[in-house]
Design a protein around this motif. Sequence first.
Motif, PDB file in Angstrom:
ATOM      1  N   PRO A  83       8.527  -9.866   4.407  1.00  0.00           N
ATOM      2  CA  PRO A  83       8.781  -8.556   3.804  1.00  0.00           C
ATOM      3  C   PRO A  83       9.962  -8.614   2.837  1.00  0.00           C
ATOM      4  O   PRO A  83      10.967  -9.272   3.099  1.00  0.00           O
ATOM      5  CB  PRO A  83       9.072  -7.648   5.006  1.00  0.00           C
ATOM      6  CG  PRO A  83       9.479  -8.582   6.103  1.00  0.00           C
ATOM      7  CD  PRO A  83       8.737  -9.856   5.874  1.00  0.00           C
ATOM      8  N   GLY A  85      12.079  -5.704   0.575  1.00  0.00           N
ATOM      9  CA  GLY A  85      12.189  -4.287   0.255  1.00  0.00           C
ATOM     10  C   GLY A  85      11.105  -3.509   0.977  1.00  0.00           C
ATOM     11  O   GLY A  85      10.919  -3.627   2.186  1.00  0.00           O
ATOM     12  N   ASP A  86      10.335  -2.731   0.197  1.00  0.00           N
ATOM     13  CA  ASP A  86       9.242  -1.949   0.765  1.00  0.00           C
ATOM     14  C   ASP A  86       7.921  -2.706   0.756  1.00  0.00           C
ATOM     15  O   ASP A  86       6.887  -2.144   1.142  1.00  0.00           O
ATOM     16  CB  ASP A  86       9.069  -0.643  -0.024  1.00  0.00           C
ATOM     17  CG  ASP A  86      10.287   0.274   0.105  1.00  0.00           C
ATOM     18  OD1 ASP A  86      10.948   0.227   1.165  1.00  0.00           O
ATOM     19  OD2 ASP A  86      10.558   1.024  -0.849  1.00  0.00           O
ATOM     20  N   ALA A  88       5.194  -5.432   1.944  1.00  0.00           N
ATOM     21  CA  ALA A  88       4.812  -6.051   3.207  1.00  0.00           C
ATOM     22  C   ALA A  88       4.245  -7.444   2.981  1.00  0.00           C
ATOM     23  O   ALA A  88       3.726  -7.756   1.906  1.00  0.00           O
ATOM     24  CB  ALA A  88       3.762  -5.179   3.903  1.00  0.00           C
ATOM     25  N   THR A  91       1.171  -8.931   0.474  1.00  0.00           N
ATOM     26  CA  THR A  91       1.046  -8.185  -0.782  1.00  0.00           C
ATOM     27  C   THR A  91       0.836  -9.133  -1.951  1.00  0.00           C
ATOM     28  O   THR A  91       1.573 -10.106  -2.125  1.00  0.00           O
ATOM     29  CB  THR A  91       2.302  -7.343  -1.047  1.00  0.00           C
ATOM     30  OG1 THR A  91       2.489  -6.429   0.034  1.00  0.00           O
ATOM     31  CG2 THR A  91       2.185  -6.561  -2.351  1.00  0.00           C
ATOM     32  N   GLU A 115       6.790  -3.559  -8.845  1.00  0.00           N
ATOM     33  CA  GLU A 115       7.327  -3.361  -7.501  1.00  0.00           C
ATOM     34  C   GLU A 115       8.054  -4.605  -6.980  1.00  0.00           C
ATOM     35  O   GLU A 115       8.858  -4.524  -6.044  1.00  0.00           O
ATOM     36  CB  GLU A 115       6.193  -3.000  -6.537  1.00  0.00           C
ATOM     37  CG  GLU A 115       5.523  -1.657  -6.823  1.00  0.00           C
ATOM     38  CD  GLU A 115       4.568  -1.699  -8.001  1.00  0.00           C
ATOM     39  OE1 GLU A 115       4.145  -2.828  -8.394  1.00  0.00           O
ATOM     40  OE2 GLU A 115       4.241  -0.619  -8.546  1.00  0.00           O
TER      41      GLU A 115
END
Length: 205
Positions: A83, A85-86, A88, A91, A115
């Motif tokens: 992971p 940051g945001d 997962a 990704t 992102e």
Amino acid sequence: MSEVAATLDTMIDDLRTDRLLLTPLTLDHVDAYHRVYGDPRTWEHLPSGRHTSRGQSARAIERSMQSRRTSGFGHCAVVLREPVGDLAPGTFLGSAGAAMLAFDAWNLGYRLAPEAWGHGLAREAARVSLDAARAVRPETPVTARVLAGNTASIRVLERLELELVWSGASSDAPAGPDDTTHLERLIFADRPLDDETLAALIALG
């Protein structure tokens, strides 16, 4: 830390870093790939380069697959292992790698989704890609071309300790609506280039 795994003596398979998994691009990645390459935010410095169709992205993947078949390496899907940051694990972030040009030189490149920006992931992906290209064909120079205004990518290349070998524009004016050779670019390489190779790189724009 990164790991370069080679198969068949000269073909790179999966690449791993502390946070990333890079696997050879295939047409199974086309939808995720197109989401990144079709996003105008990833083409801030060259809006005309944005992929406007899924077919355009599929053709780009096919070119990378051809580079891997003929030269042992191409561009890879970049997927998170840990992971960040945001984001997962698992990704799809974009692509990174090096493709063989029409002459004897690797073209190092990467493009990640917005992102993923700001976490050092581009440098991580570019570093393992550079190492892989060198492992497959150590006699072949690894080069990278970047627009002069793309300061973030320039910093990545400088931190890879690639040397600036040329800067300027390949032409005085565009030859057509899709021609970008008039834009100022920088060319980096992992070693000095002979005159013929440098001239061929400059001509690419």
